[in-house]
Design a protein around this motif. Sequence first.
Motif, PDB file in Angstrom:
ATOM      1  N   ASP A  12      -3.163  82.313 -58.440  1.00  0.00           N
ATOM      2  CA  ASP A  12      -3.254  82.066 -57.004  1.00  0.00           C
ATOM      3  C   ASP A  12      -3.711  80.634 -56.721  1.00  0.00           C
ATOM      4  O   ASP A  12      -3.236  79.974 -55.797  1.00  0.00           O
ATOM      5  CB  ASP A  12      -4.232  83.056 -56.362  1.00  0.00           C
ATOM      6  N   LYS A  13      -4.665  80.159 -57.523  1.00  0.00           N
ATOM      7  CA  LYS A  13      -5.135  78.786 -57.332  1.00  0.00           C
ATOM      8  C   LYS A  13      -4.017  77.797 -57.625  1.00  0.00           C
ATOM      9  O   LYS A  13      -3.862  76.783 -56.932  1.00  0.00           O
ATOM     10  CB  LYS A  13      -6.342  78.506 -58.228  1.00  0.00           C
ATOM     11  N   GLU A  14      -3.224  78.095 -58.640  1.00  0.00           N
ATOM     12  CA  GLU A  14      -2.066  77.237 -58.959  1.00  0.00           C
ATOM     13  C   GLU A  14      -1.123  77.151 -57.761  1.00  0.00           C
ATOM     14  O   GLU A  14      -0.708  76.061 -57.352  1.00  0.00           O
ATOM     15  CB  GLU A  14      -1.310  77.806 -60.157  1.00  0.00           C
ATOM     16  N   ALA A  15      -0.802  78.316 -57.177  1.00  0.00           N
ATOM     17  CA  ALA A  15       0.122  78.339 -56.041  1.00  0.00           C
ATOM     18  C   ALA A  15      -0.466  77.596 -54.845  1.00  0.00           C
ATOM     19  O   ALA A  15       0.237  76.866 -54.140  1.00  0.00           O
ATOM     20  CB  ALA A  15       0.442  79.791 -55.659  1.00  0.00           C
ATOM     21  N   ALA A  16      -1.764  77.765 -54.623  1.00  0.00           N
ATOM     22  CA  ALA A  16      -2.399  77.113 -53.472  1.00  0.00           C
ATOM     23  C   ALA A  16      -2.384  75.600 -53.606  1.00  0.00           C
ATOM     24  O   ALA A  16      -2.050  74.883 -52.658  1.00  0.00           O
ATOM     25  CB  ALA A  16      -3.828  77.621 -53.311  1.00  0.00           C
ATOM     26  N   ILE A  17      -2.740  75.086 -54.773  1.00  0.00           N
ATOM     27  CA  ILE A  17      -2.786  73.630 -54.941  1.00  0.00           C
ATOM     28  C   ILE A  17      -1.389  73.035 -54.853  1.00  0.00           C
ATOM     29  O   ILE A  17      -1.181  71.964 -54.272  1.00  0.00           O
ATOM     30  CB  ILE A  17      -3.489  73.236 -56.267  1.00  0.00           C
TER      31      ILE A  17
ATOM     32  N   GLN B 184      -3.353  78.218 -44.662  1.00  0.00           N
ATOM     33  CA  GLN B 184      -2.117  78.926 -44.981  1.00  0.00           C
ATOM     34  C   GLN B 184      -1.960  79.111 -46.490  1.00  0.00           C
ATOM     35  O   GLN B 184      -1.465  80.143 -46.958  1.00  0.00           O
ATOM     36  CB  GLN B 184      -0.908  78.146 -44.429  1.00  0.00           C
ATOM     37  N   ALA B 185      -2.407  78.115 -47.256  1.00  0.00           N
ATOM     38  CA  ALA B 185      -2.249  78.171 -48.711  1.00  0.00           C
ATOM     39  C   ALA B 185      -3.139  79.235 -49.345  1.00  0.00           C
ATOM     40  O   ALA B 185      -2.758  79.852 -50.345  1.00  0.00           O
ATOM     41  CB  ALA B 185      -2.545  76.807 -49.324  1.00  0.00           C
ATOM     42  N   VAL B 186      -4.342  79.437 -48.792  1.00  0.00           N
ATOM     43  CA  VAL B 186      -5.266  80.392 -49.410  1.00  0.00           C
ATOM     44  C   VAL B 186      -5.162  81.778 -48.790  1.00  0.00           C
ATOM     45  O   VAL B 186      -5.797  82.722 -49.278  1.00  0.00           O
ATOM     46  CB  VAL B 186      -6.734  79.888 -49.311  1.00  0.00           C
TER      47      VAL B 186
ATOM     48  N   VAL C  72      -0.523  72.673 -51.195  1.00  0.00           N
ATOM     49  CA  VAL C  72      -1.280  71.696 -50.412  1.00  0.00           C
ATOM     50  C   VAL C  72      -0.944  70.248 -50.773  1.00  0.00           C
ATOM     51  O   VAL C  72      -0.889  69.369 -49.902  1.00  0.00           O
ATOM     52  CB  VAL C  72      -2.797  71.946 -50.589  1.00  0.00           C
ATOM     53  N   LEU C  73      -0.713  69.965 -52.050  1.00  0.00           N
ATOM     54  CA  LEU C  73      -0.542  68.577 -52.499  1.00  0.00           C
ATOM     55  C   LEU C  73       0.521  67.787 -51.743  1.00  0.00           C
ATOM     56  O   LEU C  73       0.298  66.610 -51.434  1.00  0.00           O
ATOM     57  CB  LEU C  73      -0.240  68.552 -54.001  1.00  0.00           C
ATOM     58  N   PRO C  74       1.691  68.362 -51.428  1.00  0.00           N
ATOM     59  CA  PRO C  74       2.703  67.550 -50.730  1.00  0.00           C
ATOM     60  C   PRO C  74       2.222  66.993 -49.391  1.00  0.00           C
ATOM     61  O   PRO C  74       2.651  65.910 -48.981  1.00  0.00           O
ATOM     62  CB  PRO C  74       3.869  68.536 -50.532  1.00  0.00           C
ATOM     63  N   TYR C  75       1.331  67.714 -48.720  1.00  0.00           N
ATOM     64  CA  TYR C  75       0.862  67.261 -47.410  1.00  0.00           C
ATOM     65  C   TYR C  75      -0.157  66.133 -47.536  1.00  0.00           C
ATOM     66  O   TYR C  75      -0.361  65.365 -46.604  1.00  0.00           O
ATOM     67  CB  TYR C  75       0.265  68.437 -46.636  1.00  0.00           C
ATOM     68  N   ILE C  76      -0.790  66.051 -48.686  1.00  0.00           N
ATOM     69  CA  ILE C  76      -1.680  64.918 -48.932  1.00  0.00           C
ATOM     70  C   ILE C  76      -0.846  63.703 -49.327  1.00  0.00           C
ATOM     71  O   ILE C  76      -1.102  62.583 -48.891  1.00  0.00           O
ATOM     72  CB  ILE C  76      -2.701  65.267 -50.024  1.00  0.00           C
ATOM     73  N   ARG C  77       0.157  63.936 -50.144  1.00  0.00           N
ATOM     74  CA  ARG C  77       1.009  62.839 -50.581  1.00  0.00           C
ATOM     75  C   ARG C  77       1.737  62.192 -49.408  1.00  0.00           C
ATOM     76  O   ARG C  77       2.018  60.987 -49.410  1.00  0.00           O
ATOM     77  CB  ARG C  77       2.040  63.325 -51.597  1.00  0.00           C
ATOM     78  N   ALA C  78       2.053  62.980 -48.372  1.00  0.00           N
ATOM     79  CA  ALA C  78       2.824  62.454 -47.240  1.00  0.00           C
ATOM     80  C   ALA C  78       2.031  61.462 -46.395  1.00  0.00           C
ATOM     81  O   ALA C  78       2.614  60.699 -45.620  1.00  0.00           O
ATOM     82  CB  ALA C  78       3.302  63.610 -46.359  1.00  0.00           C
ATOM     83  N   VAL C  79       0.700  61.458 -46.536  1.00  0.00           N
ATOM     84  CA  VAL C  79      -0.140  60.530 -45.756  1.00  0.00           C
ATOM     85  C   VAL C  79       0.077  59.108 -46.262  1.00  0.00           C
ATOM     86  O   VAL C  79       0.010  58.846 -47.462  1.00  0.00           O
ATOM     87  CB  VAL C  79      -1.629  60.924 -45.871  1.00  0.00           C
TER      88      VAL C  79
END
Length: 609
Positions: A383-388, A371-373, A391-398
């Motif tokens: 675009d890379k800034e927006a994608a990262i 979804q991000a890309v 995505v980061l919040p979903y990694i942090r939630a683990v």
Amino acid sequence: MRYPQPFIDDLKRQADIVRVVQDYVQLKKKGSNWMACCPFHKEKTPSFSVSPAKEIFYCFGCHKGGSVFNFVMEVERISFPEAIKLVAEKSGVPLPKLIDDSRFEARRHEADEVIELNKWALEWWEQQLEASGEARIARDYLLRREITEETTKTFRLGYAPDSWDALSIYLRQKGASQEQIERSGLVVKKEEGGSYDRFRGRLIFPVMDVQGKPIAFGGRTLRNEDAKYINSPETPAYIKGRNLFGLNLTRDEIRKQGFAILVEGFLDLIVPYQFGVRNVVASLGTALTPDQVKLLGRFARKVVVNYDGDPAGVQAAKKAIEILLAEDLEVKILVLPDKADPDEFIRKSGVNEYQRQRGEAQSHLQFVIDQAVRDRKLSNPADKEAAIDEVLPYIRAVRSRIQKWEYFDIAMDSLRIGDPALRRELWHSIRLGRGEDARAGQKIVTRTQVKPTVAEQRLLELLLASEELRRVVLPKLEPEDYRDLPTARIFGALVEAEREGVTIDFDFLSKKTEGDPTTELLPGLLMTELEGQEKEQFEAWQLAAEKCLDSLRLIRINHRIRELGVEIATADRLGNEAEVVRLISEQSGLDRLRKSFEPQSQIAHARNG
């Protein structure tokens, strides 16, 4: 507040641990004890034992054991007070007042009153659906949706007559006071006094608690009304966001299967259930809440989210992922073809195809990355800034540090972030709060800003200096030759000008590249002049331009080969062998193509990242 200790001791003696455990596992008598396969770990040979004489259970495999309360706490994933309440209900023992909490008793009495009125209302609505002439519109609707009579009765669907006070009259005849009726949420109070029935001319879906008690209702319009669904308000018996539709019917299958399929609406659950998919729950059409996830986590630690595939459903799924991860549940995402919902997909394609699609559900991280890309180019720093950042919040939630690191590694590879120092910074940002995370993407932009290669800058100088050269070279230029270059907007403007016969000058190019960082390159590029007008000199310029173009194509090929290396590693990590084979085949083809370009390329073409 707590239950009196003497009551807890008496309840432990009165509760039949064998009967309680049999609600969850199939026990077989063996001597003085009862045996079964353990509900807490996978095994083929029974090692789980229940001793009615000692009032305990024990598993010789995983070594879990204890009293009836310990068993219920473990299997239901609930607190000790909640286990006491559940064991008392299963044993038919009335609960005493909580010590020093008279308000609890008053609220419980009010909740019991609401549930009693809900039972009366539901029985009446069921009768209306089955027999009344007015309810034919509801019966026809269910027929069109292929809902069988058996399913209708299983889910206790009903019909609310199109009347302002028919239900109120019925409830008063049953002995309910006006105050009780208003407290139930079954009516809407009028400002000038009095009330009217909340559900009128609608198909009724009862919402049950885990024990199967009706605590609330949803009503679907059968005509062209603005509100497709209306729902019960909060009452002493019902707090929004704390219950899951269908869980009273599907909890055992969820526990048996080891995972739950999470859907959004009533029919998204009812239709799969009718066709044999019984490990489903619905989030009642609202955003998933932490309380709902805690409830679901009592029965399974794995969840497949199957929301609608439209933009609203995708956003709801992304929000659900964060909440599920925060409770340490394993999450996969199922988006059905053509953005279908489970109801329509199963009726159209069948349950076998649905189960096949479910078996291929994406990991939550791959879904988030996809979804991000989507509609973004990772070669573009913004675009890379927006994608990262997405995505980061979903990694942090683990919650698990090991899983978090593994997911982080996959995300960095997928988003093509290879710089070790930058990866360390981003990992550090994940371990910090949201404020740091908000700046993480900007680091990507800062690190990935690139200057034009020698080849693209020289090619632009030649094209801008010679109209004749533009007529010869630009027709050979394909969009993919420059699409991912920093100077893509300039090349695009030249192609457009040549096609439309527009004069190329600073004003035209500035307008076409407005807001692009490479606009500042225009004055220097336009100042270039070519000496000499002889035919031999033009041929030299043309040869130089074509070599530049070959270099750009070689750069593109090399970049794609590097991308494929990352994609192959990711597919291999995910165990997708077919995708690995496909990607390696593409990589081999590009390697052969690269060899055909390399001898022709005479201009340095290395570029930053």
